[in-house]
Write a protein that holds these residues in place. Structure first.
Motif, short mmCIF file in Angstrom:
data_model
loop_
_atom_site.label_atom_id
_atom_site.label_comp_id
_atom_site.label_asym_id
_atom_site.label_seq_id
_atom_site.Cartn_x
_atom_site.Cartn_y
_atom_site.Cartn_z
N VAL A 2 32.66 24.39 25.17
CA VAL A 2 32.47 22.96 25.39
C VAL A 2 32.53 22.25 24.04
CG1 VAL A 2 30.86 21.21 26.19
CG2 VAL A 2 31.05 23.37 27.42
N THR A 4 31.86 18.75 23.47
CA THR A 4 30.85 17.72 23.31
C THR A 4 29.74 17.92 24.34
OG1 THR A 4 32.50 16.15 22.52
CG2 THR A 4 30.45 15.23 23.36
N VAL A 5 28.50 17.73 23.91
CA VAL A 5 27.35 17.84 24.80
C VAL A 5 26.56 16.54 24.71
CG1 VAL A 5 25.18 19.06 25.24
CG2 VAL A 5 27.21 20.35 24.52
N ARG A 6 26.23 15.99 25.88
CA ARG A 6 25.42 14.77 25.94
C ARG A 6 24.03 15.14 26.40
NH1 ARG A 6 28.41 10.06 26.14
NH2 ARG A 6 26.81 8.95 27.29
N ALA A 7 23.05 14.48 25.82
CA ALA A 7 21.66 14.66 26.22
C ALA A 7 21.00 13.29 26.23
CB ALA A 7 20.94 15.60 25.25
N TYR A 47 19.87 14.96 33.85
CA TYR A 47 19.79 15.30 32.42
C TYR A 47 18.73 16.37 32.19
CZ TYR A 47 22.92 11.81 30.38
OH TYR A 47 24.03 11.10 29.99
N ALA A 50 19.84 19.88 32.99
CA ALA A 50 20.76 20.43 31.99
C ALA A 50 20.06 20.72 30.66
CB ALA A 50 21.91 19.45 31.76
N THR A 51 19.06 19.91 30.32
CA THR A 51 18.32 20.07 29.06
C THR A 51 16.83 19.89 29.37
OG1 THR A 51 20.19 18.97 27.98
CG2 THR A 51 18.24 19.34 26.65
N VAL A 78 24.97 12.23 21.68
CA VAL A 78 26.20 13.03 21.85
C VAL A 78 26.29 14.00 20.68
CG1 VAL A 78 28.71 12.98 22.04
CG2 VAL A 78 27.34 11.14 23.04
N THR A 80 28.62 16.62 18.86
CA THR A 80 30.03 16.97 18.70
C THR A 80 30.14 17.95 17.54
OG1 THR A 80 30.65 14.77 19.44
CG2 THR A 80 32.35 16.05 18.35
#
Length: 83
Positions: A2, A4-7, A47, A50-51, A78, A80
């Motif tokens: 992956v 990019t990961v968004r939290a 969210y 996922a986290t 984000v 990256t």
């Protein structure tokens, strides 16, 4: 992999960081934690799934950025990778 990961985080504390000899702050400490919502229909619940656990503890020395974060407010972060 992956890219990019968004939290999603919520600020739980904004406080003075370091202070000079006169007691004036020259940094600001911002502490955030991952959002949580027990409602499975909510965005924050997605969210959280996922986290489920995350903390950010940062000191900001740029006085122009003081006050950019508000206690209780939520922010999307984000991540990256850097090449």
């Amino acid at each position: 992999m992956v890219g990019t990961v968004r939290a999603k985080f919520q600020v739980w504390r904004v406080s003075p960081g370091s202070v000079d000899a006169e007691g004036n702050p020259y940094s600001e400490r911002v502490q955030l934690s991952a959002v949580y919502d027990p409602n499975p229909e909510s965005e924050n619940h997605r969210y959280w799934r996922a986290t489920p656990s995350a903390m950010v503890d940062m000191y900001i020395d740029n006085k122009e950025a003081f006050g950019a974060f508000e206690e209780g407010r939520q922010y999307t972060v984000v991540f990256t990778p850097v090449e």
